[in-house]
Design an enzyme around this catalytic site. Structure first.
Site, mmCIF file in Angstrom:
data_model
loop_
_atom_site.group_PDB
_atom_site.id
_atom_site.type_symbol
_atom_site.label_atom_id
_atom_site.label_comp_id
_atom_site.label_asym_id
_atom_site.label_seq_id
_atom_site.Cartn_x
_atom_site.Cartn_y
_atom_site.Cartn_z
ATOM 1 N N GLU A 124 0.821 -1.218 0.000
ATOM 2 C CA GLU A 124 0.000 0.000 0.000
ATOM 3 C C GLU A 124 0.853 1.265 0.000
ATOM 4 O O GLU A 124 1.633 1.493 0.932
ATOM 5 C CB GLU A 124 -0.936 -0.001 1.219
ATOM 6 N N LYS A 135 -8.067 -0.436 11.122
ATOM 7 C CA LYS A 135 -7.401 -0.894 9.895
ATOM 8 C C LYS A 135 -6.175 -0.021 9.642
ATOM 9 O O LYS A 135 -5.125 -0.502 9.238
ATOM 10 C CB LYS A 135 -8.378 -0.839 8.710
ATOM 11 N N HIS A 175 -2.696 10.560 -0.280
ATOM 12 C CA HIS A 175 -2.906 9.250 -0.898
ATOM 13 C C HIS A 175 -2.879 9.333 -2.411
ATOM 14 O O HIS A 175 -2.248 8.539 -3.073
ATOM 15 C CB HIS A 175 -4.281 8.707 -0.487
#
Ligand code: NDP
Length: 430
Positions: free
Chosen positions: A83, A270, A384
């Site tokens: 990620e 998470k 992101h």
């Protein structure tokens, strides 16, 4: 001694330069360099002996979260993750907190739990009395099944008996459950525990006159907990037009939302596991075990809640805390022969299991801070998406210089998606 200056602007360097500066910084010893240069190559022979029906090796990027100061010690923490933004977020939080003492940690005694589940017990009260009377014998039988861990100074130490009454709604019978508390020292201990539990089942059946359903470790490792905490003055939190107090209060509010709303709590946790899993995986540990245990721990009050908390201290500082069950090991499984796992233990200066727990829980807290701070200030997408742009460019087929060019154009364009990346790449190639 670690020369952290060597690691400055690490993200701007080429991979080969990063390896060189890692060596100069003192984190990477010379004889380990080749393994990194060879991309931590997992040989065919080892891979084939690790699993069944092996047909290849599945690779993940392996990077370093920098700037970590944990209990006064500097760490460059290896992470294996697919990620984007996880490593950047952890490093940036660690950089901020290191100016204010970094992370402090505490770990409980590392006691693992094995359980035997027994059904059809004719007289549970009598059975419990007999089990308690025979505690020493039960422990002895367990230890005889795995004498080497006793020789090392560990082994089964005590029992605990739990009863779960029959439940009409779920149509479950009465269960008598015997827990064995086992010290597995530097190992996670799954095999040690399972061997011991299976070995004592006949004796437990004899004592209880019941039927043993199974004997296995519990991944709900409530007696192997690690806590990290950190503290930062408000002034350090100022962001754009928001004052430090504003940001602190928003982080505290976000923490409260994740405490009370399970839909938010799952995502909050998470984010914590983004960091935790990446280090657990890099260190050759069983990340499914840590995931399962962490989420069960988040539900210990009867409702699923945030694993971490952020509060305002009486002097106005922001204070964060995270506790996780972390039954990780520094031996066992594939740790001693998987090249990536070996490298991680080397880069962390061969920590013992307690220290590895400390490192992992501190990374989890750092990861959590970065995510919440972004969410309540500029939003998470800004950081992101700029990293995501590179993934999109690569997905569209960009190669070499095209990757940077396409991702730059993507960042400037109104939509950031694969179709747009394809169009931009075609434009560049014209
Ligand atoms: P191993 O059985 O591979 O290794 C533990 C062994 O290492 C010990 O039995 C001991 O053997 C040896 N050892 C050497 N030095 C030490 C030390 N200082 N402290 C403790 N042990 C030492 O690993 P684990 O039992 O930890 O099991 C982990 C593996 O089990 C993981 O791969 C996990 O994925 C898997 N697993 C997980 C399950 C779950 O989580 N539910 C279920 C089943 C498997 P000796 O004393 O004999 O030399």
């Amino acid at each position: 001694f670690k020369n952290l200056n060597e690691l400055s602007k690490f993200y701007k360097k080429k991979r080969s330069e990063r390896i060189t500066s890692l060596e100069k910084s003192g984190f990477l010893k010379n004889d380990w360099k080749e393994s990194l240069e060879n991309n931590l190559h997992l040989s065919e022979e080892i891979a084939d002996s690790m699993i069944e029906n092996q047909i290849g090796t599945y690779q993940l990027p392996y990077g370093l979260a920098l700037n970590f100061l944990i209990d006064g010690e500097d760490f460059a923490v290896p992470m294996a993750t697919e990620e984007p933004s996880v490593i950047a977020a952890a490093s940036s939080a660690a950089k901020l907190f290191r100016e204010y003492g970094g992370f402090q940690t505490a770990v409980t005694e590392r006691m693992m739990i094995g359980q035997a589940i027994i059904t059809n017990v004719p007289d549970p009260e009598k059975a419990i009395a007999l089990l308690e009377e025979n505690e020493i014998d039960i422990i002895q039988k367990a230890n005889q099944a795995h004498p080497s861990i006793v020789k090392r100074g560990g082994g089964a130490e005590s029992i605990r008996i739990r009863e779960i009454e029959a439940d009409q709604e779920y149509q479950t019978p009465h269960f008598l459950i015997v827990h064995l508390q086992i010290e597995t020292l530097e190992a996670m201990g799954a095999n040690i525990i399972n061997t011991m539990m299976e070995a004592i089942l006949p004796f437990l059946e004899e004592l209880t006159k019941g039927k043993a359903l199974m004997g296995i470790l519990s991944n709900y490792a409530t007696e192997c907990l690690a806590t990290a905490s950190c503290r930062i003055p408000c002034e350090a939190l100022k962001k754009g037009s928001l004052s430090g107090e504003d940001v602190r209060d928003l982080i505290v509010l976000a923490s409260k939302a994740a405490t009370i709303d399970p839909y938010r709590a799952v995502t909050h946790n998470k984010g914590i596991m983004n960091g935790v899993d990446a280090v657990v995986l890099a260190s050759g540990n069983d990340w499914r075990a840590m995931e399962a245990g962490a989420h069960a721990y988040a539900s210990r009050s009867g409702q699923y809640r945030a694993l971490s908390s952020w509060q305002a201290a009486s002097n106005g500082d922001l204070v964060g805390e995270l506790t996780l069950p972390l039954p990780v090991g520094t031996v066992g499984g594939s740790i001693s022969f998987h090249p990536g796992a070996k490298m991680t233990h080397h880069l962390l200066d061969n920590p013992d299991a307690e220290k590895l727990e400390s490192i992992i829980v501190a990374v989890g807290l750092a990861q959590n801070f970065s995510a919440i701070r972004a969410l309540v200030t500029e939003g998470i997408q800004k950081g992101h998406m700029s990293l995501h742009a590179r993934s999109l460019a690569i997905s569209a087929g960009a190669q070499g210089d095209e990757i940077e060019k396409t991702s730059q154009l993507l960042k400037e364009s109104k939509h950031m998606n694969l179709a747009q990346a394809n169009d931009l790449l075609n434009e560049i190639r014209k």
